[in-house]
Motif scaffolding. Structure first.
Motif, PDB file in Angstrom:
ATOM      1  N   ASP A   1       0.847  -1.180   0.000  1.00  0.00           N
ATOM      2  CA  ASP A   1       0.000   0.000   0.000  1.00  0.00           C
ATOM      3  C   ASP A   1       0.892   1.244   0.000  1.00  0.00           C
ATOM      4  O   ASP A   1       0.941   1.998   0.951  1.00  0.00           O
ATOM      5  CB  ASP A   1      -0.913  -0.016   1.239  1.00  0.00           C
ATOM      6  CG  ASP A   1      -1.959   1.075   1.162  1.00  0.00           C
ATOM      7  OD1 ASP A   1      -2.222   1.556   0.040  1.00  0.00           O
ATOM      8  OD2 ASP A   1      -2.500   1.452   2.222  1.00  0.00           O
ATOM      9  N   ALA A   2       1.627   1.430  -1.056  1.00  0.00           N
ATOM     10  CA  ALA A   2       2.577   2.547  -1.140  1.00  0.00           C
ATOM     11  C   ALA A   2       2.601   3.032  -2.581  1.00  0.00           C
ATOM     12  O   ALA A   2       2.106   2.331  -3.476  1.00  0.00           O
ATOM     13  CB  ALA A   2       3.955   2.067  -0.719  1.00  0.00           C
ATOM     14  N   PRO A   3       3.158   4.242  -2.825  1.00  0.00           N
ATOM     15  CA  PRO A   3       3.231   4.707  -4.206  1.00  0.00           C
ATOM     16  C   PRO A   3       3.962   3.681  -5.088  1.00  0.00           C
ATOM     17  O   PRO A   3       4.957   3.107  -4.678  1.00  0.00           O
ATOM     18  CB  PRO A   3       4.035   6.008  -4.089  1.00  0.00           C
ATOM     19  CG  PRO A   3       3.833   6.456  -2.690  1.00  0.00           C
ATOM     20  CD  PRO A   3       3.698   5.206  -1.879  1.00  0.00           C
ATOM     21  N   ARG A   4       3.412   3.475  -6.265  1.00  0.00           N
ATOM     22  CA  ARG A   4       3.947   2.443  -7.155  1.00  0.00           C
ATOM     23  C   ARG A   4       5.255   2.902  -7.804  1.00  0.00           C
ATOM     24  O   ARG A   4       5.361   4.048  -8.256  1.00  0.00           O
ATOM     25  CB  ARG A   4       2.927   2.109  -8.241  1.00  0.00           C
ATOM     26  CG  ARG A   4       1.606   1.565  -7.697  1.00  0.00           C
ATOM     27  CD  ARG A   4       1.776   0.111  -7.275  1.00  0.00           C
ATOM     28  NE  ARG A   4       0.723  -0.363  -6.398  1.00  0.00           N
ATOM     29  CZ  ARG A   4      -0.438  -0.873  -6.812  1.00  0.00           C
ATOM     30  NH1 ARG A   4      -0.728  -0.915  -8.074  1.00  0.00           N
ATOM     31  NH2 ARG A   4      -1.293  -1.317  -5.929  1.00  0.00           N
ATOM     32  N   THR A   5       6.237   1.991  -7.857  1.00  0.00           N
ATOM     33  CA  THR A   5       7.527   2.303  -8.466  1.00  0.00           C
ATOM     34  C   THR A   5       7.917   1.189  -9.428  1.00  0.00           C
ATOM     35  O   THR A   5       7.313   0.108  -9.434  1.00  0.00           O
ATOM     36  CB  THR A   5       8.632   2.422  -7.398  1.00  0.00           C
ATOM     37  OG1 THR A   5       8.732   1.178  -6.710  1.00  0.00           O
ATOM     38  CG2 THR A   5       8.331   3.549  -6.413  1.00  0.00           C
ATOM     39  N   LEU A   6       8.939   1.461 -10.202  1.00  0.00           N
ATOM     40  CA  LEU A   6       9.489   0.445 -11.108  1.00  0.00           C
ATOM     41  C   LEU A   6      10.994   0.694 -11.185  1.00  0.00           C
ATOM     42  O   LEU A   6      11.435   1.788 -11.566  1.00  0.00           O
ATOM     43  CB  LEU A   6       8.859   0.581 -12.503  1.00  0.00           C
ATOM     44  CG  LEU A   6       9.165  -0.533 -13.499  1.00  0.00           C
ATOM     45  CD1 LEU A   6       8.556  -1.860 -13.055  1.00  0.00           C
ATOM     46  CD2 LEU A   6       8.631  -0.161 -14.885  1.00  0.00           C
ATOM     47  N   SER A   7      11.752  -0.310 -10.828  1.00  0.00           N
ATOM     48  CA  SER A   7      13.207  -0.170 -10.849  1.00  0.00           C
ATOM     49  C   SER A   7      13.709  -0.182 -12.288  1.00  0.00           C
ATOM     50  O   SER A   7      13.365  -1.080 -13.072  1.00  0.00           O
ATOM     51  CB  SER A   7      13.842  -1.332 -10.076  1.00  0.00           C
ATOM     52  OG  SER A   7      15.150  -1.546 -10.514  1.00  0.00           O
TER      53      SER A   7
ATOM     54  N   LEU B   1       9.744   5.756 -11.926  1.00  0.00           N
ATOM     55  CA  LEU B   1      10.983   4.979 -12.086  1.00  0.00           C
ATOM     56  C   LEU B   1      11.891   5.237 -10.897  1.00  0.00           C
ATOM     57  O   LEU B   1      11.972   6.368 -10.408  1.00  0.00           O
ATOM     58  CB  LEU B   1      11.717   5.384 -13.369  1.00  0.00           C
ATOM     59  CG  LEU B   1      11.128   4.926 -14.705  1.00  0.00           C
ATOM     60  CD1 LEU B   1      12.007   5.421 -15.849  1.00  0.00           C
ATOM     61  CD2 LEU B   1      10.986   3.406 -14.777  1.00  0.00           C
ATOM     62  N   THR B   2      12.589   4.189 -10.454  1.00  0.00           N
ATOM     63  CA  THR B   2      13.520   4.363  -9.325  1.00  0.00           C
ATOM     64  C   THR B   2      14.899   3.826  -9.690  1.00  0.00           C
ATOM     65  O   THR B   2      15.034   2.885 -10.485  1.00  0.00           O
ATOM     66  CB  THR B   2      13.030   3.610  -8.075  1.00  0.00           C
ATOM     67  OG1 THR B   2      12.904   2.225  -8.396  1.00  0.00           O
ATOM     68  CG2 THR B   2      11.714   4.156  -7.589  1.00  0.00           C
ATOM     69  N   ALA B   3      15.907   4.443  -9.072  1.00  0.00           N
ATOM     70  CA  ALA B   3      17.294   4.013  -9.254  1.00  0.00           C
ATOM     71  C   ALA B   3      18.148   4.793  -8.263  1.00  0.00           C
ATOM     72  O   ALA B   3      17.700   5.814  -7.733  1.00  0.00           O
ATOM     73  CB  ALA B   3      17.753   4.307 -10.670  1.00  0.00           C
ATOM     74  N   PRO B   4      19.365   4.319  -7.988  1.00  0.00           N
ATOM     75  CA  PRO B   4      20.256   5.132  -7.151  1.00  0.00           C
ATOM     76  C   PRO B   4      20.438   6.501  -7.795  1.00  0.00           C
ATOM     77  O   PRO B   4      20.921   6.596  -8.928  1.00  0.00           O
ATOM     78  CB  PRO B   4      21.573   4.339  -7.178  1.00  0.00           C
ATOM     79  CG  PRO B   4      21.167   2.946  -7.488  1.00  0.00           C
ATOM     80  CD  PRO B   4      19.977   3.043  -8.386  1.00  0.00           C
ATOM     81  N   PRO B   5      20.032   7.565  -7.127  1.00  0.00           N
ATOM     82  CA  PRO B   5      19.983   8.888  -7.762  1.00  0.00           C
ATOM     83  C   PRO B   5      21.344   9.412  -8.191  1.00  0.00           C
ATOM     84  O   PRO B   5      21.440  10.145  -9.169  1.00  0.00           O
ATOM     85  CB  PRO B   5      19.374   9.778  -6.670  1.00  0.00           C
ATOM     86  CG  PRO B   5      19.528   9.024  -5.400  1.00  0.00           C
ATOM     87  CD  PRO B   5      19.559   7.586  -5.739  1.00  0.00           C
TER      88      PRO B   5
END
Lengths: 224, 238
Positions: free
Chosen positions: B118-124, B166-170
């Motif tokens: 139950d959290a904002p949806r992300t995609l690596s 989208l997620t990644a090490p910033p």
């Protein structure tokens, strides 16, 4: 003389420029001892046999004006006299005089690189495989030809194109006969289905059409 | 509970609770019995699966095998790894699997699906790069075994993408937020099998870039994507 549409021109040109024979394509020269002159019985008989064979495999072409030199096909064309003798009605009359049912063919007179070629295009049979009746040759005052040997048109023979070598042969193997029967069934089924589908369309049942490959895959996976 | 005891409908219902991938691969032309036996179907998937990460693409386990009329199927629900695939004798392969970022992960995976988070949806972004590489490598291996004939059609869909980030090490990759404005992202190609066999990694890069652009990431550096893909092939994945 047959006038060709632009797409027909590119198709006929390709038959010449491909430079190789195939099961549905036969090359013949117009010069030398094996020249293809309509005035000779062996030529008329060979053309008739090959037209029947082409019709039996679904269609094909005979290109006259191709000479084999050092194992290569050279597009040398035909001379005026040879060209003039291959007339649509004459060729059609001879071939269909020895074929049952009839063979659908078109004689093209085609210019390529300032040379004239005669191309006989044959359609696949529409209903039943073509059987040779022997026939009579109007150029020879109604004689009935039942000669033996390779020059003959043998009554009762069913001609096809060999898979082993690009040549016209009589149907002799079980494989060749099965291929012919499969084609006859396919043509027969299509002929039967066409009016059925037409009637269904008229009745508002449809649309009726052959499924594309993508549609068949989609139908197979359903909701998955 | 093995997944063989779970119906495909239940597996699909679990997968479709949140974001999921759907992959459809098939020859360009339809032939019902392109692959001779169902045993051959199973063996082809088993031998073509890609095991670069700890979890094979696709998941293959004889305990979870289901045999149907003209197809073989395998599915599982193991924590955040929920998937089901079916391979037909026509050469058609269909695969549904959950976006693992949408599920709670646990070291103690049990044979039940974990609930959607139950959290904002992300995609690596790494998951996208690796998954695309796996799908195309799996397809390449099938093509190499002459499953598709002269040409193959590939369709990769991502569902439940609207508003996803989208997620990644910033520090290495992302200088801004990239969010999808599309619910379903679809990449599709039909190509000669020979091209796929020779060029699968680059095809995977095309598919990856296509997905990232739908997240408003215009023209991602292809060199960066290739570098990361190479790490994947060398099993130096993140």
């Amino acid at each position: 003389m047959q006038q060709n549409a632009p797409d027909a021109n590119s198709r006929l040109r390709a038959l010449i420029t491909q430079g190789r024979e195939g099961r549905d394509r036969e090359y013949k020269g117009a010069s030398g001892p094996n020249s293809y002159l309509w005035s000779e019985y062996r030529v008329r008989a060979a053309i008739a046999r090959t037209c029947m064979a082409m019709a039996n495999i679904g269609g094909g072409s005979i290109v006259i004006g191709m000479d084999k030199v050092d194992n290569q096909w050279e597009p040398n064309g035909v001379d005026e006299e040879a060209d003039a003798r291959f007339q649509q009605d004459v060729v059609q009359q001879f071939v269909n005089g020895c074929a049952d049912p009839y063979v659908e063919l078109t004689v093209h007179h085609f210019d390529h690189n300032s040379k004239r070629f005669v191309i006989i295009e044959v359609l696949g049979f529409r209903e039943l495989p073509i059987v040779c009746t022997g026939g009579s040759d109007p150029l020879s005052q109604g004689d009935v030809y039942t000669r033996q040997g390779s020059d003959s048109l043998r009554p009762g023979a069913v001609y096809t194109r060999s898979h082993r070598k690009w040549e016209t042969v009589r149907v002799q193997s079980q494989l060749e006969m099965r291929e012919l029967l499969d084609r006859a069934i396919a043509v027969g089924v299509q002929k039967w289905l066409t009016p059925v589908f037409g009637a269904m369309r008229d009745a508002g049942i449809g649309p009726i059409a052959a499924l594309t490959d993508e549609e068949q895959f989609r139908a197979q996976r359903g909701d998955l | 509970m093995t997944s063989a005891t779970v119906s495909v409908d239940d597996l699909l219902a679990w997968i479709h609770q949140a974001g999921y991938w759907r992959v459809v691969i098939h020859p360009a032309t339809f032939e019902d019995d392109r692959i001779q036996t169902l045993g051959d179907c199973w063996r082809l998937v088993e031998e073509s699966r890609v095991g670069q990460r700890g979890w094979d693409y696709p998941y293959v386990d004889r305990e979870d095998r289901v045999i149907g009329d003209g197809w073989v199927q395998c599915g599982t629900a193991l924590g955040n790894l929920i998937e089901v695939w079916r391979f037909y004798q026509s050469g058609q392969f269909v695969h549904h699997f959950a976006v693992s970022e949408d599920r709670e992960d646990s070291w103690e995976r049990t044979r039940t699906p974990s609930a959607p988070v139950d959290a904002p949806r992300t995609l690596s972004i790494f998951n996208v790069i690796y998954t695309m590489a796996e799908i195309l490598e799996f397809t390449r291996r099938l093509a190499h075994r002459d499953v598709f004939g002269s040409a193959v059609s590939i369709r990769i869909e991502l569902h439940g993408m609207l508003g996803r980030k989208l997620t990644a090490p910033p520090e290495r990759w992302l200088r801004q937020e990239y969010i999808s404005s599309t619910e379903t992202i679809c990449w599709e190609r039909t190509m000669p099998s020979a091209v796929l066999i020779a060029d699968a990694p680059n095809v995977a890069i095309d598919a990856t870039a296509h997905v990232f652009e739908r997240f408003q990431w215009i023209e991602p550096s292809l060199q960066m994507l290739k570098d990361e893909q190479r790490r994947f092939y060398e099993k130096r994945w993140r």
